[in-house]
Design a protein around this motif. Structure first.
Motif: not given
Length: 540
Positions: A26-34, A107-127
């Motif tokens: 099975s494929a590892h966990a993927t980020l659906l939304s933040m 972020w870094r998590v371990v999916s149910a099949d035992g595989h770690p998945v990590s990544g980086m996202n970003a957002f802005k606040v204000g002007d």
């Protein structure tokens, strides 16, 4: 006879790999939304950062770290799993944040099949004129995958040896012949090898899991302090201890049975069998089946898949090793068991494949499905060869022909190659949920309320409401419109804003777990008339 037996040993070595693929492809966990959305620009800093993944996340040390552009960490350092195990969140310390800035979410998590998945996202606040860092997603290094595969191979080899020996003892009792030549001496050797394989497989397993959970290199994961932390503080470690206890039971009860059991099916024998089934069940519980839509069904199928493969392959190996020349009667008895094991493998393998792919149509429309169909066809072909061997022994009462043994080995080799290719095929991405859209009538006021929810997921959603009369004309004379959310014992409510004439919108994290939500829309007109209706919305 010696040539046939050598071919048989080669076949058994290849077939052991059949235990692994359907459980772990099975494929590892993927980020659906933040939430807030990746790359978004907010008016103010949110209270929490929430990530929603495609499958359940292990509770063993998930991590979300939020930093501002200066590198200062602004989260409270306590990443938690939500009520929906696919959701991970962390609260923010607003007093540490600037009003206008760019914030990174690592972020870094371990999916149910035992595989770690990590990544980086970003957002802005204000002007702010600062640019957003690029989004990234990283999976575990190939060295961890290799070590994990070796550990599974060794452990499943132990399953094969244990199941084959226990099955041989039952067949021996059914035949009612005198004990096989040097049975006790060979059994002691067999039990020693079996227990060693099981223990070695579990030691490799905890080593790899320590590296995965604590995000350590494999060398560092060998330190006892790291392993002890995982064993004592994580669910994975607790399951490992139970598995180790079951393996110890196999070795202990096996030794007692050989010393005092006199080759009978007594209580000690059945305790040994229960210990083996326990270890197999724990292995099914720690795999990808735990993250399925229906974990009970997936775990049961996974467990039966392991049992079926172990009995089939292990039975062949045990009969080859123990019976030698006097094995015709044993092959005849085993053939019935083998056919049942093959049928079990096909049924559970198909079920697991379909559950892993998400939809039956993906079996016929994706590369993964095509390869899985080929593998199933090869297993069926091998099953037919086994049936031929059964009929041949049944009617001819002669040694099996070399040509069909060679053919069976060739099919086994092709299955191995196909299984290796299958593990590298990505699964189809999770099916995007369809937006909820429904129009219901309100009997008392003879009006209609239309509710649309996008994208209808666990996490951030947009709720759009419109009102019409029986002539399909839009109603606009509302003083206030509210939307209420109810799930089991949870309740929430918010006012909706009018985005355009007669259209009301709300956004937020109101659907925080999967299940059926009761959503009530209430509109208060300027003449103080209430128009309301309740919608049942299923979130998966």
């Amino acid at each position: 006879m010696r040539l046939k037996r050598n071919w048989g040993y080669l076949l058994l070595f290849l077939l052991i790999f059949l235990l692994v693929p359907l459980q772990h492809v099975s494929a590892h966990a993927t980020l659906l939304s933040m939430t807030p959305e990746d790359g978004s620009n907010l008016a103010e800093l949110p209270d929490t950062i929430q990530l929603t993944f495609s499958e359940a996340i292990e509770s063993d040390f998930p991590s979300i770290i939020v930093k501002n552009s200066a590198g200062a960490q602004i989260d409270d350092g306590q990443t938690k799993i939500g009520k929906d195990p696919r959701v991970v969140y962390v609260k923010l310390k607003k007093e540490l944040a600037d009003t206008a800035d760019v914030y990174s979410v690592s972020w870094r998590v371990v999916s149910a099949d035992g595989h770690p998945v990590s990544g980086m996202n970003a957002f802005k606040v204000g002007d702010t004129t600062q640019s957003l860092p690029k989004r990234s997603m990283v999976e575990q290094p190939i060295s961890v995958d290799i070590a994990s595969s070796i550990g599974k191979f060794v452990l499943y080899s132990g399953f094969v040896l244990a199941a084959g020996w226990l099955l041989l003892i039952i067949i021996m009792q059914k035949i009612h012949e005198k004990p096989l030549d040097r049975f006790e001496k060979r059994s002691k050797r067999w039990l020693c090898v079996t227990t060693s394989f099981l223990l070695l497989g579990e030691m490799l397993s905890i080593w790899v899991n320590t590296a995965v959970i604590l995000n350590l290199p494999l060398k560092s994961a060998l330190f006892p302090a790291a392993m002890v932390q995982v064993i004592t503080e994580t669910t994975t470690g607790h399951l490992w201890l139970l598995s180790l206890l079951g393996i110890s039971g196999i070795g202990l009860f096996g030794w007692i049975w050989l010393r005092y059991g006199k080759a009978r099916l007594n209580g000690t024998y059945f305790l040994m069998m229960l210990c083996l089934l326990l270890v197999m069940l724990l292995k099914a519980m720690s795999g990808h089946a735990q993250a399925a839509i229906d974990p009970a069904v997936a775990i049961t199928a996974d467990f039966l898949h392991i049992v079926g493969a172990s009995v089939w392959i292990g039975g062949i190996l045990a009969i080859l090793y123990f019976t030698r020349k006097e094995g015709t009667a044993y092959w005849s008895k085993f053939s019935y068991v083998a056919m049942g094991a093959v049928a079990l493998l096909l049924m559970t393998g198909l079920l697991l494949g379909v559950m892993n792919m998400g939809e039956m149509k993906n079996l016929f429309t994706t590369n993964y499905g095509y390869v899985l169909l080929v593998k199933m066809g090869l297993v069926i072909c091998m099953g037919l060869l086994g049936l031929f061997h059964y009929l041949y022994i049944r009617h001819k009462q002669k040694p099996l022909p070399i040509k069909t043994i060679v053919a069976e080995n060739i099919v086994g080799l092709v299955i191995l190659l196909t299984a290796g290719f299958l593990t590298n095929q990505p699964l189809p991405p999770p099916q995007a949920p369809e937006p909820f859209q429904q129009t219901l009538a309100t009997a008392q006021n003879k009006a209609f309320i239309k509710l649309k929810i996008t994208p209808k997921i666990v996490g951030d959603n947009q709720f759009i409401v419109t009102f019409t009369n029986i002539d399909q004309q839009q109603l606009t004379n509302f003083e206030k419109v509210t939307i209420n959310f109810e799930y089991q014992h949870e309740h929430a409510s918010t006012a909706m804003e009018e985005s355009s004439t007669g259209t009301y919108i709300a956004k937020g994290l109101y659907l925080n777990q999967k299940g059926t939500w009761r959503i009530t829309v209430k509109g208060l007109t300027k003449d103080y008339t209430t128009i309301e209706q309740t919608f049942d919305v299923k979130v998966e």
